[in-house]
Design a protein around this motif. Structure first.
Motif, PDB file in Angstrom:
ATOM      1  N   ALA A 130      44.803  27.097   4.035  1.00  0.00           N
ATOM      2  CA  ALA A 130      44.410  28.508   4.133  1.00  0.00           C
ATOM      3  C   ALA A 130      42.959  28.708   3.704  1.00  0.00           C
ATOM      4  CB  ALA A 130      45.337  29.363   3.285  1.00  0.00           C
ATOM      5  N   ILE A 131      42.546  28.011   2.659  1.00  0.00           N
ATOM      6  CA  ILE A 131      41.146  28.089   2.205  1.00  0.00           C
ATOM      7  C   ILE A 131      40.225  27.483   3.266  1.00  0.00           C
ATOM      8  CG2 ILE A 131      39.534  27.439   0.381  1.00  0.00           C
ATOM      9  CD1 ILE A 131      41.996  27.083  -1.457  1.00  0.00           C
ATOM     10  N   VAL A 152      46.200  21.097  10.179  1.00  0.00           N
ATOM     11  CA  VAL A 152      46.819  22.425  10.235  1.00  0.00           C
ATOM     12  C   VAL A 152      45.747  23.504  10.405  1.00  0.00           C
ATOM     13  CG1 VAL A 152      47.940  24.166   8.784  1.00  0.00           C
ATOM     14  CG2 VAL A 152      48.976  21.899   9.058  1.00  0.00           C
ATOM     15  N   ALA A 153      44.699  23.448   9.586  1.00  0.00           N
ATOM     16  CA  ALA A 153      43.616  24.438   9.678  1.00  0.00           C
ATOM     17  C   ALA A 153      42.903  24.330  11.029  1.00  0.00           C
ATOM     18  CB  ALA A 153      42.628  24.236   8.529  1.00  0.00           C
ATOM     19  N   SER A 195      44.334  34.787   5.914  1.00  0.00           N
ATOM     20  CA  SER A 195      44.467  33.333   6.083  1.00  0.00           C
ATOM     21  C   SER A 195      45.678  32.755   5.344  1.00  0.00           C
ATOM     22  CB  SER A 195      43.184  32.628   5.632  1.00  0.00           C
ATOM     23  OG  SER A 195      42.922  32.882   4.271  1.00  0.00           O
ATOM     24  N   SER A 196      45.893  33.174   4.104  1.00  0.00           N
ATOM     25  CA  SER A 196      47.021  32.638   3.315  1.00  0.00           C
ATOM     26  C   SER A 196      48.355  32.997   3.941  1.00  0.00           C
ATOM     27  CB  SER A 196      46.961  33.171   1.882  1.00  0.00           C
ATOM     28  OG  SER A 196      45.795  32.732   1.238  1.00  0.00           O
ATOM     29  N   GLU A 197      48.473  34.252   4.351  1.00  0.00           N
ATOM     30  CA  GLU A 197      49.734  34.702   4.967  1.00  0.00           C
ATOM     31  C   GLU A 197      49.992  33.988   6.292  1.00  0.00           C
ATOM     32  OE1 GLU A 197      48.298  37.846   2.200  1.00  0.00           O
ATOM     33  OE2 GLU A 197      47.380  36.596   3.752  1.00  0.00           O
ATOM     34  N   ILE A 198      48.951  33.769   7.078  1.00  0.00           N
ATOM     35  CA  ILE A 198      49.097  33.103   8.383  1.00  0.00           C
ATOM     36  C   ILE A 198      49.575  31.662   8.203  1.00  0.00           C
ATOM     37  CG2 ILE A 198      47.834  32.230  10.394  1.00  0.00           C
ATOM     38  CD1 ILE A 198      45.993  34.711  10.102  1.00  0.00           C
ATOM     39  N   PHE A 234      36.527  27.576   8.790  1.00  0.00           N
ATOM     40  CA  PHE A 234      36.582  27.450  10.239  1.00  0.00           C
ATOM     41  C   PHE A 234      36.233  28.768  10.940  1.00  0.00           C
ATOM     42  CE2 PHE A 234      39.086  23.447   9.846  1.00  0.00           C
ATOM     43  CZ  PHE A 234      38.418  22.702  10.806  1.00  0.00           C
ATOM     44  N   CYS A 235      36.551  29.881  10.293  1.00  0.00           N
ATOM     45  CA  CYS A 235      36.238  31.192  10.876  1.00  0.00           C
ATOM     46  C   CYS A 235      34.730  31.365  11.050  1.00  0.00           C
ATOM     47  CB  CYS A 235      36.802  32.319  10.017  1.00  0.00           C
ATOM     48  SG  CYS A 235      38.600  32.477  10.105  1.00  0.00           S
TER      49      CYS A 235
END
Length: 418
Positions: A324-325, A254-255, A308-311, A330-331
Protein backbone atom coordinates in the motif's frame (compact mmCIF):
# COMPACT_ATOMS: atom_id res chain seq x y z
CA UNK A 1 -21.74 15.27 -39.51
CA UNK A 2 -21.19 11.68 -40.54
CA UNK A 3 -17.90 10.22 -39.38
CA UNK A 4 -15.43 9.06 -41.99
CA UNK A 5 -14.39 5.43 -42.32
CA UNK A 6 -11.22 6.05 -40.37
CA UNK A 7 -13.08 7.69 -37.50
CA UNK A 8 -15.48 4.78 -37.44
CA UNK A 9 -12.50 2.40 -37.47
CA UNK A 10 -10.74 4.45 -34.81
CA UNK A 11 -13.67 4.25 -32.40
CA UNK A 12 -14.16 0.54 -33.04
CA UNK A 13 -10.45 -0.12 -32.67
CA UNK A 14 -10.28 1.79 -29.40
CA UNK A 15 -13.31 0.00 -27.98
CA UNK A 16 -11.85 -3.36 -28.99
CA UNK A 17 -8.44 -2.52 -27.53
CA UNK A 18 -10.04 -1.19 -24.35
CA UNK A 19 -12.06 -4.36 -24.00
CA UNK A 20 -8.91 -6.39 -24.69
CA UNK A 21 -6.99 -4.57 -21.96
CA UNK A 22 -10.00 -4.88 -19.66
CA UNK A 23 -10.08 -8.64 -20.24
CA UNK A 24 -6.31 -8.86 -19.67
CA UNK A 25 -6.72 -6.94 -16.43
CA UNK A 26 -10.08 -7.93 -14.97
CA UNK A 27 -9.89 -11.71 -15.45
CA UNK A 28 -6.43 -11.97 -13.82
CA UNK A 29 -7.75 -9.74 -11.04
CA UNK A 30 -10.52 -12.28 -10.47
CA UNK A 31 -7.86 -14.88 -9.70
CA UNK A 32 -5.27 -12.56 -8.13
CA UNK A 33 -6.94 -12.17 -4.69
CA UNK A 34 -7.38 -15.95 -4.63
CA UNK A 35 -3.75 -16.63 -5.61
CA UNK A 36 -2.22 -14.14 -3.15
CA UNK A 37 -4.22 -15.67 -0.29
CA UNK A 38 -3.66 -19.35 -1.25
CA UNK A 39 0.01 -19.11 -2.27
CA UNK A 40 1.28 -16.59 0.29
CA UNK A 41 3.64 -13.69 -0.36
CA UNK A 42 6.81 -15.66 -1.20
CA UNK A 43 5.25 -18.22 -3.54
CA UNK A 44 3.25 -15.49 -5.25
CA UNK A 45 6.62 -13.74 -5.63
CA UNK A 46 7.90 -16.75 -7.62
CA UNK A 47 4.88 -16.55 -9.94
CA UNK A 48 5.45 -12.81 -10.37
CA UNK A 49 9.12 -13.40 -11.23
CA UNK A 50 8.22 -16.07 -13.80
CA UNK A 51 5.76 -13.73 -15.48
CA UNK A 52 8.31 -10.89 -15.40
CA UNK A 53 10.95 -12.97 -17.21
CA UNK A 54 8.43 -14.20 -19.78
CA UNK A 55 7.48 -10.60 -20.53
CA UNK A 56 11.16 -9.77 -21.11
CA UNK A 57 11.59 -12.76 -23.43
CA UNK A 58 8.39 -11.75 -25.23
CA UNK A 59 9.98 -8.37 -25.96
CA UNK A 60 12.91 -10.22 -27.57
CA UNK A 61 10.51 -12.22 -29.75
CA UNK A 62 8.36 -9.23 -30.61
CA UNK A 63 11.46 -7.33 -31.77
CA UNK A 64 9.42 -4.14 -32.14
CA UNK A 65 7.14 -5.65 -34.81
CA UNK A 66 4.05 -4.39 -32.96
CA UNK A 67 5.13 -0.90 -34.03
CA UNK A 68 6.97 -1.38 -37.34
CA UNK A 69 4.59 -4.01 -38.76
CA UNK A 70 1.47 -2.15 -37.59
CA UNK A 71 2.62 0.88 -39.56
CA UNK A 72 3.54 -1.20 -42.63
CA UNK A 73 0.31 -3.22 -42.62
CA UNK A 74 -1.75 -0.03 -42.26
CA UNK A 75 -0.08 1.36 -45.41
CA UNK A 76 -0.37 -1.84 -47.53
CA UNK A 77 -3.60 -3.28 -46.13
CA UNK A 78 -5.26 -3.47 -49.57
CA UNK A 79 -2.33 -5.31 -51.15
CA UNK A 80 -2.87 -8.91 -49.98
CA UNK A 81 0.33 -10.12 -51.66
CA UNK A 82 2.39 -7.58 -49.72
CA UNK A 83 0.51 -8.38 -46.51
CA UNK A 84 1.25 -12.11 -46.96
CA UNK A 85 4.96 -11.36 -47.41
CA UNK A 86 5.05 -9.19 -44.28
CA UNK A 87 3.04 -11.78 -42.32
CA UNK A 88 5.21 -14.74 -43.34
CA UNK A 89 8.52 -12.88 -42.91
CA UNK A 90 7.66 -11.75 -39.40
CA UNK A 91 6.42 -15.17 -38.27
CA UNK A 92 9.63 -16.80 -39.51
CA UNK A 93 11.73 -14.13 -37.80
CA UNK A 94 9.80 -14.70 -34.58
CA UNK A 95 10.42 -18.46 -34.68
CA UNK A 96 14.16 -17.79 -34.80
CA UNK A 97 13.87 -15.31 -31.93
CA UNK A 98 11.80 -17.86 -29.97
CA UNK A 99 14.66 -20.38 -30.18
CA UNK A 100 17.12 -17.72 -28.96
CA UNK A 101 14.76 -16.90 -26.06
CA UNK A 102 14.59 -20.56 -25.06
CA UNK A 103 18.40 -20.72 -24.96
CA UNK A 104 18.49 -17.55 -22.81
CA UNK A 105 16.01 -19.12 -20.38
CA UNK A 106 18.07 -22.31 -20.22
CA UNK A 107 21.22 -20.33 -19.35
CA UNK A 108 19.44 -18.22 -16.71
CA UNK A 109 17.81 -21.18 -14.97
CA UNK A 110 21.12 -23.06 -14.97
CA UNK A 111 23.46 -20.38 -13.64
CA UNK A 112 21.24 -18.07 -11.52
CA UNK A 113 20.60 -19.85 -8.17
CA UNK A 114 17.29 -18.17 -7.29
CA UNK A 115 15.91 -19.25 -10.69
CA UNK A 116 17.43 -22.73 -10.60
CA UNK A 117 15.47 -23.45 -7.39
CA UNK A 118 12.18 -23.24 -9.32
CA UNK A 119 13.49 -24.18 -12.77
CA UNK A 120 10.41 -26.22 -13.69
CA UNK A 121 8.10 -23.24 -13.06
CA UNK A 122 10.04 -21.08 -15.52
CA UNK A 123 9.89 -23.65 -18.30
CA UNK A 124 6.19 -24.24 -17.62
CA UNK A 125 5.72 -20.51 -18.15
CA UNK A 126 7.56 -20.43 -21.51
CA UNK A 127 4.24 -21.07 -23.25
CA UNK A 128 3.47 -17.39 -22.52
CA UNK A 129 6.26 -16.44 -24.93
CA UNK A 130 5.17 -19.04 -27.50
CA UNK A 131 1.58 -17.78 -27.34
CA UNK A 132 2.66 -14.18 -27.92
CA UNK A 133 4.81 -15.26 -30.87
CA UNK A 134 1.76 -16.94 -32.44
CA UNK A 135 -0.49 -13.92 -31.89
CA UNK A 136 -0.14 -11.39 -34.76
CA UNK A 137 -1.53 -8.41 -32.86
CA UNK A 138 0.31 -6.11 -35.29
CA UNK A 139 -1.69 -7.57 -38.20
CA UNK A 140 -5.05 -6.85 -36.55
CA UNK A 141 -3.92 -3.39 -35.45
CA UNK A 142 -2.68 -2.50 -38.92
CA UNK A 143 -5.94 -3.72 -40.43
CA UNK A 144 -7.82 -1.87 -37.65
CA UNK A 145 -9.78 -5.03 -36.79
CA UNK A 146 -8.91 -5.53 -33.14
CA UNK A 147 -12.27 -7.07 -32.23
CA UNK A 148 -10.98 -10.52 -33.21
CA UNK A 149 -8.02 -10.32 -30.85
CA UNK A 150 -10.46 -9.23 -28.15
CA UNK A 151 -12.65 -12.29 -28.73
CA UNK A 152 -9.63 -14.58 -28.68
CA UNK A 153 -8.35 -13.14 -25.41
CA UNK A 154 -11.76 -13.31 -23.79
CA UNK A 155 -12.00 -17.03 -24.57
CA UNK A 156 -8.43 -17.92 -23.54
CA UNK A 157 -8.33 -15.79 -20.38
CA UNK A 158 -11.72 -17.11 -19.27
CA UNK A 159 -10.35 -20.63 -19.62
CA UNK A 160 -7.23 -19.68 -17.64
CA UNK A 161 -9.38 -18.16 -14.89
CA UNK A 162 -11.47 -21.30 -14.61
CA UNK A 163 -8.40 -23.55 -14.53
CA UNK A 164 -6.87 -21.54 -11.66
CA UNK A 165 -9.86 -22.21 -9.42
CA UNK A 166 -9.99 -25.88 -10.44
CA UNK A 167 -6.31 -26.82 -10.02
CA UNK A 168 -4.73 -24.36 -7.54
CA UNK A 169 -5.81 -25.48 -4.09
CA UNK A 170 -2.84 -25.06 -1.73
CA UNK A 171 0.54 -23.37 -1.32
CA UNK A 172 2.47 -26.14 -3.12
CA UNK A 173 0.46 -25.65 -6.32
CA UNK A 174 2.25 -22.39 -7.19
CA UNK A 175 4.44 -24.26 -9.68
CA UNK A 176 1.39 -24.98 -11.88
CA UNK A 177 0.23 -21.36 -12.18
CA UNK A 178 2.77 -20.54 -14.97
CA UNK A 179 1.61 -23.66 -16.86
CA UNK A 180 -2.00 -22.46 -16.73
CA UNK A 181 -0.87 -19.03 -17.95
CA UNK A 182 0.90 -20.79 -20.84
CA UNK A 183 -2.19 -22.75 -21.83
CA UNK A 184 -4.21 -19.53 -22.06
CA UNK A 185 -1.60 -17.71 -24.17
CA UNK A 186 -1.05 -20.62 -26.59
CA UNK A 187 -4.80 -21.05 -27.17
CA UNK A 188 -5.04 -17.30 -27.84
CA UNK A 189 -2.23 -17.55 -30.38
CA UNK A 190 -3.78 -20.47 -32.27
CA UNK A 191 -7.23 -18.86 -32.38
CA UNK A 192 -5.84 -15.53 -33.57
CA UNK A 193 -4.05 -17.24 -36.49
CA UNK A 194 -7.34 -18.89 -37.46
CA UNK A 195 -9.12 -15.52 -37.40
CA UNK A 196 -6.29 -13.94 -39.45
CA UNK A 197 -6.74 -16.59 -42.15
CA UNK A 198 -10.54 -16.43 -42.22
CA UNK A 199 -10.93 -12.64 -41.96
CA UNK A 200 -8.04 -11.34 -44.09
CA UNK A 201 -7.19 -14.36 -46.22
CA UNK A 202 -3.54 -14.24 -45.19
CA UNK A 203 -1.47 -17.31 -45.96
CA UNK A 204 1.88 -18.35 -44.56
CA UNK A 205 4.71 -19.39 -46.86
CA UNK A 206 8.48 -19.77 -46.59
CA UNK A 207 9.46 -16.39 -47.92
CA UNK A 208 12.91 -15.34 -49.10
CA UNK A 209 15.65 -14.78 -46.55
CA UNK A 210 16.02 -11.20 -47.78
CA UNK A 211 12.42 -10.43 -46.75
CA UNK A 212 13.09 -11.66 -43.22
CA UNK A 213 16.28 -9.59 -42.97
CA UNK A 214 14.40 -6.55 -44.29
CA UNK A 215 11.77 -6.87 -41.55
CA UNK A 216 14.43 -7.30 -38.86
CA UNK A 217 16.35 -4.26 -40.09
CA UNK A 218 13.20 -2.15 -40.37
CA UNK A 219 12.18 -3.04 -36.82
CA UNK A 220 15.59 -2.81 -35.15
CA UNK A 221 15.16 0.76 -33.85
CA UNK A 222 11.75 -0.18 -32.47
CA UNK A 223 13.28 -3.25 -30.82
CA UNK A 224 15.97 -1.27 -29.02
CA UNK A 225 13.26 1.13 -27.90
CA UNK A 226 10.97 -1.65 -26.63
CA UNK A 227 13.84 -3.61 -25.10
CA UNK A 228 14.99 -0.49 -23.27
CA UNK A 229 11.49 0.09 -21.91
CA UNK A 230 11.27 -3.54 -20.82
CA UNK A 231 14.60 -3.31 -18.98
CA UNK A 232 13.32 -0.56 -16.70
CA UNK A 233 9.67 -1.69 -16.50
CA UNK A 234 9.04 -5.43 -16.93
CA UNK A 235 12.36 -6.41 -15.34
CA UNK A 236 11.75 -4.66 -12.02
CA UNK A 237 9.96 -7.55 -10.34
CA UNK A 238 12.68 -9.90 -11.52
CA UNK A 239 15.46 -7.63 -10.20
CA UNK A 240 13.70 -7.15 -6.86
CA UNK A 241 13.43 -10.93 -6.54
CA UNK A 242 17.10 -11.44 -7.38
CA UNK A 243 18.37 -8.79 -4.96
CA UNK A 244 15.82 -8.80 -2.15
CA UNK A 245 14.25 -12.26 -2.40
CA UNK A 246 10.92 -13.73 -3.43
CA UNK A 247 9.02 -12.20 -0.48
CA UNK A 248 9.73 -8.66 -1.70
CA UNK A 249 9.07 -9.76 -5.28
CA UNK A 250 5.57 -10.57 -4.07
CA UNK A 251 5.18 -7.21 -2.29
CA UNK A 252 6.47 -5.32 -5.31
CA UNK A 253 4.39 -7.43 -7.72
CA UNK A 254 1.14 -6.60 -5.94
CA UNK A 255 1.77 -2.83 -6.07
CA UNK A 256 2.91 -3.08 -9.68
CA UNK A 257 -0.28 -4.94 -10.65
CA UNK A 258 -2.40 -2.16 -9.15
CA UNK A 259 -0.31 0.43 -10.97
CA UNK A 260 -0.98 -1.49 -14.20
CA UNK A 261 -4.70 -1.38 -13.41
CA UNK A 262 -4.49 2.41 -12.96
CA UNK A 263 -2.82 2.95 -16.34
CA UNK A 264 -4.40 0.12 -18.34
CA UNK A 265 -6.68 2.36 -20.41
CA UNK A 266 -3.90 4.46 -21.94
CA UNK A 267 -2.14 1.70 -23.86
CA UNK A 268 -5.19 0.75 -25.98
CA UNK A 269 -5.98 4.42 -26.48
CA UNK A 270 -2.47 5.11 -27.75
CA UNK A 271 -2.41 1.94 -29.88
CA UNK A 272 -5.80 2.74 -31.42
CA UNK A 273 -4.80 6.28 -32.38
CA UNK A 274 -1.39 5.34 -33.82
CA UNK A 275 -2.47 3.75 -37.18
CA UNK A 276 -5.12 6.48 -37.53
CA UNK A 277 -2.54 9.23 -36.99
CA UNK A 278 -0.23 7.57 -39.53
CA UNK A 279 -3.05 7.86 -42.07
CA UNK A 280 -4.73 11.17 -41.15
CA UNK A 281 -2.25 13.24 -39.09
CA UNK A 282 -5.20 14.63 -37.09
CA UNK A 283 -3.58 16.93 -34.49
CA UNK A 284 -6.89 18.27 -33.19
CA UNK A 285 -8.04 14.77 -32.26
CA UNK A 286 -4.70 14.04 -30.62
CA UNK A 287 -4.91 17.20 -28.46
CA UNK A 288 -8.40 16.27 -27.21
CA UNK A 289 -7.39 12.71 -26.38
CA UNK A 290 -4.10 13.81 -24.77
CA UNK A 291 -5.69 16.41 -22.47
CA UNK A 292 -8.55 14.08 -21.50
CA UNK A 293 -6.06 11.32 -20.61
CA UNK A 294 -3.97 13.69 -18.45
CA UNK A 295 -6.98 14.97 -16.48
CA UNK A 296 -8.42 11.49 -15.94
CA UNK A 297 -5.04 10.08 -14.89
CA UNK A 298 -4.55 12.85 -12.29
CA UNK A 299 -7.99 12.13 -10.82
CA UNK A 300 -7.38 8.35 -10.59
CA UNK A 301 -3.92 8.88 -9.07
CA UNK A 302 -5.21 11.18 -6.33
CA UNK A 303 -8.02 8.76 -5.42
CA UNK A 304 -5.57 5.83 -5.33
CA UNK A 305 -3.12 7.71 -3.09
CA UNK A 306 -5.88 8.50 -0.59
CA UNK A 307 -7.35 4.97 -0.48
CA UNK A 308 -4.18 2.90 -1.11
CA UNK A 309 -4.36 0.91 2.16
CA UNK A 310 -8.03 0.06 1.72
CA UNK A 311 -7.52 -0.97 -1.92
CA UNK A 312 -4.60 -3.31 -1.17
CA UNK A 313 -6.33 -4.94 1.81
CA UNK A 314 -9.61 -5.39 -0.08
CA UNK A 315 -7.98 -6.97 -3.13
CA UNK A 316 -5.11 -8.97 -1.66
CA UNK A 317 -5.86 -9.47 2.03
CA UNK A 318 -3.40 -9.49 4.92
CA UNK A 319 0.38 -9.60 4.59
CA UNK A 320 0.64 -7.01 1.81
CA UNK A 321 0.51 -3.82 3.92
CA UNK A 322 3.86 -2.65 2.56
CA UNK A 323 2.43 -2.78 -0.95
CA UNK A 324 0.00 0.00 0.00
CA UNK A 325 2.87 2.38 0.78
CA UNK A 326 4.64 1.38 -2.43
CA UNK A 327 1.47 2.00 -4.43
CA UNK A 328 1.60 5.71 -3.50
CA UNK A 329 5.03 5.95 -5.13
CA UNK A 330 3.64 4.29 -8.25
CA UNK A 331 0.90 6.94 -8.40
CA UNK A 332 3.53 9.64 -8.89
CA UNK A 333 5.11 7.49 -11.60
CA UNK A 334 1.79 7.38 -13.48
CA UNK A 335 1.68 11.19 -13.62
CA UNK A 336 4.87 11.11 -15.71
CA UNK A 337 4.42 7.93 -17.74
CA UNK A 338 1.04 8.84 -19.28
CA UNK A 339 2.10 12.07 -21.04
CA UNK A 340 5.42 10.47 -22.04
CA UNK A 341 3.53 7.58 -23.66
CA UNK A 342 1.20 9.77 -25.72
CA UNK A 343 3.78 12.18 -27.08
CA UNK A 344 6.01 9.27 -28.09
CA UNK A 345 3.48 7.12 -29.94
CA UNK A 346 1.24 8.12 -31.62
CA UNK A 347 2.43 11.76 -31.96
CA UNK A 348 6.18 11.69 -32.69
CA UNK A 349 6.00 8.24 -34.29
CA UNK A 350 3.27 9.24 -36.74
CA UNK A 351 4.98 12.46 -37.89
CA UNK A 352 8.42 11.05 -38.68
CA UNK A 353 10.10 11.91 -35.36
CA UNK A 354 10.48 8.30 -34.23
CA UNK A 355 14.09 8.84 -33.18
CA UNK A 356 12.98 11.00 -30.23
CA UNK A 357 10.39 8.41 -29.19
CA UNK A 358 12.81 5.50 -29.58
CA UNK A 359 16.11 6.92 -28.39
CA UNK A 360 14.54 8.62 -25.37
CA UNK A 361 13.98 5.22 -23.80
CA UNK A 362 17.35 3.87 -24.93
CA UNK A 363 19.19 6.78 -23.25
CA UNK A 364 16.97 6.54 -20.17
CA UNK A 365 17.56 2.78 -19.98
CA UNK A 366 21.35 3.20 -20.08
CA UNK A 367 21.20 5.76 -17.26
CA UNK A 368 18.77 3.53 -15.33
CA UNK A 369 21.05 0.48 -15.56
CA UNK A 370 24.15 2.47 -14.54
CA UNK A 371 22.41 3.93 -11.47
CA UNK A 372 20.92 0.53 -10.59
CA UNK A 373 24.39 -1.01 -10.66
CA UNK A 374 25.70 1.53 -8.13
CA UNK A 375 22.69 1.30 -5.77
CA UNK A 376 22.22 -2.48 -5.94
CA UNK A 377 24.01 -3.05 -2.62
CA UNK A 378 21.44 -0.93 -0.75
CA UNK A 379 18.44 -1.36 -3.07
CA UNK A 380 14.93 -1.31 -1.59
CA UNK A 381 11.50 -1.60 -3.19
CA UNK A 382 10.96 2.15 -2.59
CA UNK A 383 14.30 3.10 -4.11
CA UNK A 384 13.41 1.03 -7.15
CA UNK A 385 10.24 3.06 -7.80
CA UNK A 386 12.07 6.35 -7.17
CA UNK A 387 14.60 5.27 -9.80
CA UNK A 388 11.73 4.53 -12.18
CA UNK A 389 10.30 8.01 -11.61
CA UNK A 390 13.69 9.56 -12.40
CA UNK A 391 14.04 7.38 -15.52
CA UNK A 392 10.61 8.41 -16.81
CA UNK A 393 11.51 12.08 -16.29
CA UNK A 394 14.41 11.55 -18.70
CA UNK A 395 12.10 9.92 -21.27
CA UNK A 396 9.57 12.74 -20.95
CA UNK A 397 12.28 15.39 -21.24
CA UNK A 398 13.79 13.99 -24.43
CA UNK A 399 10.39 13.50 -26.02
CA UNK A 400 9.46 17.07 -25.07
CA UNK A 401 12.49 18.26 -27.05
CA UNK A 402 11.19 16.21 -29.99
CA UNK A 403 7.74 17.79 -29.68
CA UNK A 404 9.26 21.28 -29.70
CA UNK A 405 11.15 20.46 -32.92
CA UNK A 406 8.00 18.98 -34.44
CA UNK A 407 5.95 22.08 -33.57
CA UNK A 408 8.66 24.31 -35.03
CA UNK A 409 8.49 22.30 -38.26
CA UNK A 410 4.69 22.58 -38.32
CA UNK A 411 4.85 26.38 -37.92
CA UNK A 412 7.37 26.57 -40.78
CA UNK A 413 5.10 24.47 -43.05
CA UNK A 414 2.08 26.61 -42.17
CA UNK A 415 3.99 29.83 -42.99
CA UNK A 416 5.02 28.44 -46.39
CA UNK A 417 1.40 27.45 -47.09
CA UNK A 418 0.32 31.06 -46.46
Amino acid sequence: MKLSYFKHALVKNFLALSTLQGVNLILPFVTLPYLTRVLGVSNYGVVAMVYSIMQLLSVVCDYGFNLSATKEISLFRRNISKVNTIFSSILLAKVGLLIISLLILLILTTYVPVLATNKAAYFMGFGIVLGQVLTPTWLFQGMEKMKYITIVNLVSKSLFTLLIFVFIKNIEDFIYVPLLYSIGFVIAGILSLIFAYKEFGVTFYFTKWNNIIEQLKGSSQYFFSRASVALYTSSNNFIVGLVLGEFYAGIFGVAERLFTAMTVIYSPLSDAIYPYMVQKKDLNLFKKVFLSAIVFNCFVSLITIYFSSEIVYFVFGEGYEESAILLKYFCFLSLIIVPATFIGYPLLGAFGFEKYANYSVVIACIIHVIILFFISTFLSIYLMVLLLIFTQFIVLGIRYIGVRKFLKQQRFINKKAI
